[in-house]
Structures are given as C-alpha cells and as structure tokens.
Design a protein around this motif. Structure first.
Motif, PDB file in Angstrom:
ATOM      1  N   HIS A   1       5.759   4.075   0.173  1.00 36.83           N
ATOM      2  CA  HIS A   1       5.403   2.695   0.470  1.00 36.83           C
ATOM      3  C   HIS A   1       5.917   2.361   1.865  1.00 36.83           C
ATOM      4  CE1 HIS A   1       4.159   1.949  -3.663  1.00 36.83           C
ATOM      5  NE2 HIS A   1       5.270   2.556  -4.050  1.00 36.83           N
ATOM      6  N   THR A   2       5.167   1.589   2.587  1.00 39.22           N
ATOM      7  CA  THR A   2       5.602   1.195   3.918  1.00 39.22           C
ATOM      8  C   THR A   2       5.917  -0.294   3.963  1.00 39.22           C
ATOM      9  OG1 THR A   2       4.961   0.999   6.251  1.00 39.22           O
ATOM     10  CG2 THR A   2       3.189   0.911   4.620  1.00 39.22           C
ATOM     11  N   ALA A   3       6.964  -0.623   4.688  1.00 41.76           N
ATOM     12  CA  ALA A   3       7.354  -2.018   4.834  1.00 41.76           C
ATOM     13  C   ALA A   3       6.585  -2.704   5.951  1.00 41.76           C
ATOM     14  CB  ALA A   3       8.862  -2.110   5.115  1.00 41.76           C
ATOM     15  N   HIS A   4       5.821  -1.917   6.712  1.00 42.26           N
ATOM     16  CA  HIS A   4       5.056  -2.482   7.828  1.00 42.26           C
ATOM     17  C   HIS A   4       3.797  -3.157   7.311  1.00 42.26           C
ATOM     18  CE1 HIS A   4       7.584  -0.431  10.752  1.00 42.26           C
ATOM     19  NE2 HIS A   4       7.473   0.658  10.017  1.00 42.26           N
ATOM     20  N   GLY A   5       3.641  -4.461   7.575  1.00 45.30           N
ATOM     21  CA  GLY A   5       2.424  -5.154   7.187  1.00 45.30           C
ATOM     22  C   GLY A   5       1.302  -4.881   8.166  1.00 45.30           C
ATOM     23  N   ILE A   6       1.671  -4.612   9.423  1.00 42.70           N
ATOM     24  CA  ILE A   6       0.704  -4.339  10.481  1.00 42.70           C
ATOM     25  C   ILE A   6       0.781  -2.860  10.822  1.00 42.70           C
ATOM     26  CG2 ILE A   6      -0.077  -4.933  12.796  1.00 42.70           C
ATOM     27  CD1 ILE A   6      -0.188  -7.245  10.861  1.00 42.70           C
ATOM     28  N   ILE A   7      -0.313  -2.116  10.572  1.00 40.54           N
ATOM     29  CA  ILE A   7      -0.330  -0.685  10.816  1.00 40.54           C
ATOM     30  C   ILE A   7      -1.527  -0.349  11.699  1.00 40.54           C
ATOM     31  CG2 ILE A   7      -0.271   1.608   9.773  1.00 40.54           C
ATOM     32  CD1 ILE A   7       0.632   0.353   7.191  1.00 40.54           C
ATOM     33  N   ASP A   8      -1.309   0.494  12.686  1.00 39.88           N
ATOM     34  CA  ASP A   8      -2.373   0.847  13.633  1.00 39.88           C
ATOM     35  C   ASP A   8      -3.478   1.639  12.950  1.00 39.88           C
ATOM     36  OD1 ASP A   8      -0.936  -0.395  15.623  1.00 39.88           O
ATOM     37  OD2 ASP A   8      -0.017   1.459  16.348  1.00 39.88           O
TER      38      ASP A   8
ATOM     39  N   ILE B   1       0.848  -1.190   0.000  1.00 38.23           N
ATOM     40  CA  ILE B   1       0.000   0.000   0.000  1.00 38.23           C
ATOM     41  C   ILE B   1       0.885   1.243   0.000  1.00 38.23           C
ATOM     42  CG2 ILE B   1      -1.947  -1.081   1.179  1.00 38.23           C
ATOM     43  CD1 ILE B   1      -0.953   0.346   3.741  1.00 38.23           C
ATOM     44  N   THR B   2       0.269   2.357  -0.318  1.00 41.71           N
ATOM     45  CA  THR B   2       0.975   3.634  -0.335  1.00 41.71           C
ATOM     46  C   THR B   2       0.271   4.584   0.626  1.00 41.71           C
ATOM     47  OG1 THR B   2       1.584   3.299  -2.652  1.00 41.71           O
ATOM     48  CG2 THR B   2       1.740   5.534  -1.797  1.00 41.71           C
ATOM     49  N   LEU B   3       1.058   5.359   1.359  1.00 41.40           N
ATOM     50  CA  LEU B   3       0.507   6.282   2.348  1.00 41.40           C
ATOM     51  C   LEU B   3       0.880   7.721   2.017  1.00 41.40           C
ATOM     52  CD1 LEU B   3       1.389   4.384   5.660  1.00 41.40           C
ATOM     53  CD2 LEU B   3      -0.694   4.205   4.289  1.00 41.40           C
ATOM     54  N   ARG B   4       0.036   8.641   2.444  1.00 36.29           N
ATOM     55  CA  ARG B   4       0.337  10.063   2.349  1.00 36.29           C
ATOM     56  C   ARG B   4      -0.264  10.763   3.553  1.00 36.29           C
ATOM     57  NH1 ARG B   4      -1.142  14.668  -2.191  1.00 36.29           N
ATOM     58  NH2 ARG B   4       0.906  15.671  -2.217  1.00 36.29           N
TER      59      ARG B   4
END
Length: 234
Positions: free
Chosen positions: A108-115, A59-62
């Motif tokens: 892109h985040t390498a974290h599969g688990i995000i709060d 996923i991609t975050l902003r």
C-alpha cells in the motif's frame, strides 16, 4: 530561476499539485501565457510533461517485470467465478487476455498523488480526454489491449491493484487464496480518482510554450505501450 518558473512559489499556492481545470484557471488569472486543457493533455502524451493521478481511496501496487528495459506481459485468468468475488466498484476484468507480469510484494502506498507512467491503459484514457476537448472522434483501442493502470515511483513502473474478498477460498493462478483476501489488477481508473498536474510540471509546460528547452528524461523514449511491451508466458 526564471520569473515564469518561480510563479507558483510566489503566489501563495499551498498545494504542490492542481487539477487540470485549476491549472488552466491559474494561467488565465495570473497573466501567464494562456493555456487550454488540451495543451496539457497533448504535451503529456508527447512526453514533454508528466501527469499524475490523484487516488483518493487506498490502492495497492506491485512492480512490473522488465527485460532489456521493456515491460513484460503474461496471459491472465478471466475464469474467476463471479459468485466467489466481492468487488469495490472496480471492474478488474478486461476483454484482453493479457496483463502485465509483476513480481515482488504487494504494498500500500501513502502517496495520494502518484505519477503516471503512460505504459498502461491511462495512456488511452488521456487520449480519449484530449479527443473530447478537441471535439474530434475518440480513439479506438486496438485489439482491446487494456493491460491495466500503471504508475511510476522512484524510476520503477508499478501495476495498480485492488484488494478483493473471496468467499470459501478458491485457487487463482495456482495460488491458494483461502486466506480470504487477494489482489487483482484494475483496468480502469477508480471512480474517485482523476488526473492532476504537479506545479513543477505546469511550470515546465509554461517554459516549453515560451520556446524554452526542457529535459524529457525518461520519457524521451516513450513509445505506445503495445510496442514497448513483450509477451512473457511465465
């Protein structure tokens, strides 16, 4: 550290998170106060514990813009021609004409688990799951206010995006997308994503149910997203 709080450190649990069903089974199997799935969702909505989302696909975050600790909203463009877009089975359109206003780089985040932040559509999704567990009528999304899926990293709130491919190059919100790739917010959880709970949060729930005080931190001021956000026509 209480015996209850130390539970997961002493039971050879390899992962630092569990699915909701695994969390319920763990409490029953190991003699801890029995909990139900509805307990987890209810206390998450109240801000007493924090849920996370397990994203199996990239996923991609902003970052979402804020003003006076309130998240900003902006009108969104729903007039993108369908024949120009290739979707990865994620519906990024919504009946609402508003979305969160974002800034900074997409990453892109390498974290599969995000709060979860519970400022976006994920709040309503958890409400629906809770209603299903309690066998009560499902909630109604007032005004179709689906602003997107949000998550929290390092105290900041981010909007989850999906990368799409565009053919022939088009313009979206005055941005030239002729480079064939763009990012658009997602308005529902991907099919391969699900809510999970970290072991620390589950231990917090056990302590809460045992009548022990927990620190709510950021979430003690949590209000339904539509109230916490403001319209910013930028």
């Amino acid at each position: 550290m209480s015996d209850r709080l130390a539970f997961f450190k002493n039971k050879n649990v390899n992962s630092d998170w569990l699915t909701i069903k695994e969390a319920v089974k763990a409490s029953k199997k190991n003699g801890i106060r029995k909990i139900q799935e509805s307990d987890i969702y209810r206390y998450a909505l109240q801000g007493k514990i924090l849920l996370s989302i397990y994203f199996q696909s990239p996923i991609t975050l902003r970052k979402i813009k804020s003003y006076n600790h309130k998240l900003k909203l902006k009108p969104k463009d729903n007039n993108l021609p369908d024949d120009k877009i290739t979707l990865d089975e994620i519906d990024f359109f919504s009946e609402s004409n508003l979305t969160f206003s974002t800034e900074g780089k997409y990453f892109h985040t390498a974290h599969g688990i995000i709060d979860t932040s519970l400022f976006g559509y994920e709040y309503f999704l958890i409400q629906c799951i809770l209603a299903h567990n309690l066998k009560i009528p499902s909630p109604v999304l007032r005004g179709n206010n689906n602003y997107g899926i949000t998550v929290s990293l390092s105290g900041e709130t981010f909007l989850v995006h999906n990368r799409i491919s565009l053919r022939n190059g088009i313009s979206l919100n005055s941005i030239d997308l002729s480079f064939n790739d763009a990012y658009l917010p997602i308005y529902n959880l991907p099919k391969d994503a699900c809510f999970v709970i970290r072991q620390t949060e589950l231990n917090k729930l056990f302590n809460w149910l045992a009548g022990k005080k927990i620190t709510l931190g950021f979430f003690h001021t949590h209000i339904i997203p539509s109230i916490k956000t403001i319209l910013a026509c930028l």
